[in-house]
Motif scaffolding. Structure first.
Motif, mmCIF file in Angstrom:
data_model
loop_
_atom_site.group_PDB
_atom_site.id
_atom_site.type_symbol
_atom_site.label_atom_id
_atom_site.label_comp_id
_atom_site.label_asym_id
_atom_site.label_seq_id
_atom_site.Cartn_x
_atom_site.Cartn_y
_atom_site.Cartn_z
ATOM 1 N N VAL A 166 65.021 59.445 17.373
ATOM 2 C CA VAL A 166 64.567 58.576 16.391
ATOM 3 C C VAL A 166 62.953 58.102 16.258
ATOM 4 O O VAL A 166 62.274 58.160 15.386
ATOM 5 C CB VAL A 166 65.452 57.207 16.295
ATOM 6 N N VAL A 167 62.536 57.859 17.672
ATOM 7 C CA VAL A 167 61.243 57.272 17.793
ATOM 8 C C VAL A 167 60.188 58.562 17.594
ATOM 9 O O VAL A 167 59.183 58.441 17.104
ATOM 10 C CB VAL A 167 61.006 56.976 19.328
ATOM 11 N N ASN B 21 62.723 37.887 19.016
ATOM 12 C CA ASN B 21 63.974 38.534 18.324
ATOM 13 C C ASN B 21 63.896 39.709 18.902
ATOM 14 O O ASN B 21 63.237 40.715 18.971
ATOM 15 C CB ASN B 21 63.209 38.653 16.697
ATOM 16 N N LEU B 22 65.383 39.776 19.319
ATOM 17 C CA LEU B 22 65.797 41.052 19.875
ATOM 18 C C LEU B 22 66.941 41.737 19.052
ATOM 19 O O LEU B 22 67.576 41.368 18.870
ATOM 20 C CB LEU B 22 66.037 41.020 21.514
ATOM 21 N N CYS B 23 66.501 42.977 19.273
ATOM 22 C CA CYS B 23 67.727 43.798 18.217
ATOM 23 C C CYS B 23 68.011 45.233 19.105
ATOM 24 O O CYS B 23 67.233 46.027 19.257
ATOM 25 C CB CYS B 23 67.300 44.097 16.860
ATOM 26 N N LEU B 24 69.350 45.590 18.879
ATOM 27 C CA LEU B 24 69.967 46.934 19.367
ATOM 28 C C LEU B 24 70.484 47.612 18.157
ATOM 29 O O LEU B 24 71.315 46.960 17.595
ATOM 30 C CB LEU B 24 70.715 46.929 20.480
ATOM 31 N N ILE B 25 69.863 48.994 18.073
ATOM 32 C CA ILE B 25 70.326 49.704 16.770
ATOM 33 C C ILE B 25 71.191 50.643 17.696
ATOM 34 O O ILE B 25 70.435 51.554 18.103
ATOM 35 C CB ILE B 25 69.483 50.005 15.960
ATOM 36 N N GLY B 26 72.457 50.940 17.641
ATOM 37 C CA GLY B 26 73.196 51.545 18.511
ATOM 38 C C GLY B 26 73.931 52.521 17.819
ATOM 39 O O GLY B 26 74.607 52.208 16.566
ATOM 40 N N ILE B 27 74.031 53.759 18.286
ATOM 41 C CA ILE B 27 74.689 55.001 17.717
ATOM 42 C C ILE B 27 75.820 55.660 18.464
ATOM 43 O O ILE B 27 75.494 55.916 19.722
ATOM 44 C CB ILE B 27 73.694 56.097 17.249
ATOM 45 N N ILE C 144 65.369 48.001 19.778
ATOM 46 C CA ILE C 144 65.572 49.003 20.859
ATOM 47 C C ILE C 144 66.813 49.991 20.188
ATOM 48 O O ILE C 144 67.719 49.517 19.617
ATOM 49 C CB ILE C 144 66.515 48.540 21.908
ATOM 50 N N VAL C 145 66.406 51.235 20.027
ATOM 51 C CA VAL C 145 67.518 52.414 19.414
ATOM 52 C C VAL C 145 67.960 53.204 20.639
ATOM 53 O O VAL C 145 67.005 53.698 21.404
ATOM 54 C CB VAL C 145 66.561 53.216 18.475
#
Length: 159
Positions: free
Chosen positions: A22-23, A112-118, A60-61
């Protein structure tokens, strides 16, 4: 300091590398660079401490085992992440959990922390994402745009 989009994963274990992939796609869009720091965190752990410290926004991805269907996306925020990462699916996740814990201890945790998990389909040795995860990538970018909008970090054009 710009918001950080951090892709982590091991590209040698097929879908485990989805965050890095993704990055790598984001890096092909120079219009994003003025707005975000885009980092391929690979399988790094504590080496990411300085990069992640004191961010207002950190996204974070990563591939995550969340008992979902392959390609399904989950989004976690703030305090949900260290708990989630304590269920390790790969070597780098222990590192990310350690980094987040260290950032808490040093009072440098992102605001602000976010995880986009697949959810991966395969973690077998092999370079390249499975067809299922490749087909899910557009939804990952839709989710990333939604998170960016939620944070009020609107871009001129969507990713």
């Amino acid at each position: 300091m710009k918001p950080l989009i951090l892709g982590v994963g091991n590209i040698l274990l097929s879908d485990e590398g989805v965050g890095v992939r993704v990055v790598q796609e984001l890096e092909k869009h120079p219009e994003i660079q003025p707005h975000f720091d885009i980092i391929d965190g690979g399988t790094c752990g504590m080496e990411l401490l300085e990069i992640m410290a004191k961010r207002e926004h950190l996204i974070i991805v990563d591939a995550v085992l969340a008992n979902k269907q392959p390609g399904e996306i989950i989004v976690l925020h703030d305090e949900q992440l260290p708990t989630f990462f304590s269920r390790k699916i790969s070597p780098h996740q222990l590192g990310i959990c350690d980094v987040l814990s260290a950032l808490k201890l040093t009072d440098e945790f992102p605001q602000n922390l976010c995880l986009i998990g697949i959810q991966p389909e395969s973690l077998e040795a092999g370079i390249g994402l499975t067809e299922t995860i490749q087909k899910a990538l557009p939804n990952v970018f839709v989710t990333l745009n939604q998170v960016i909008d939620e944070y009020g970090l609107n871009l001129d054009s969507p990713l």
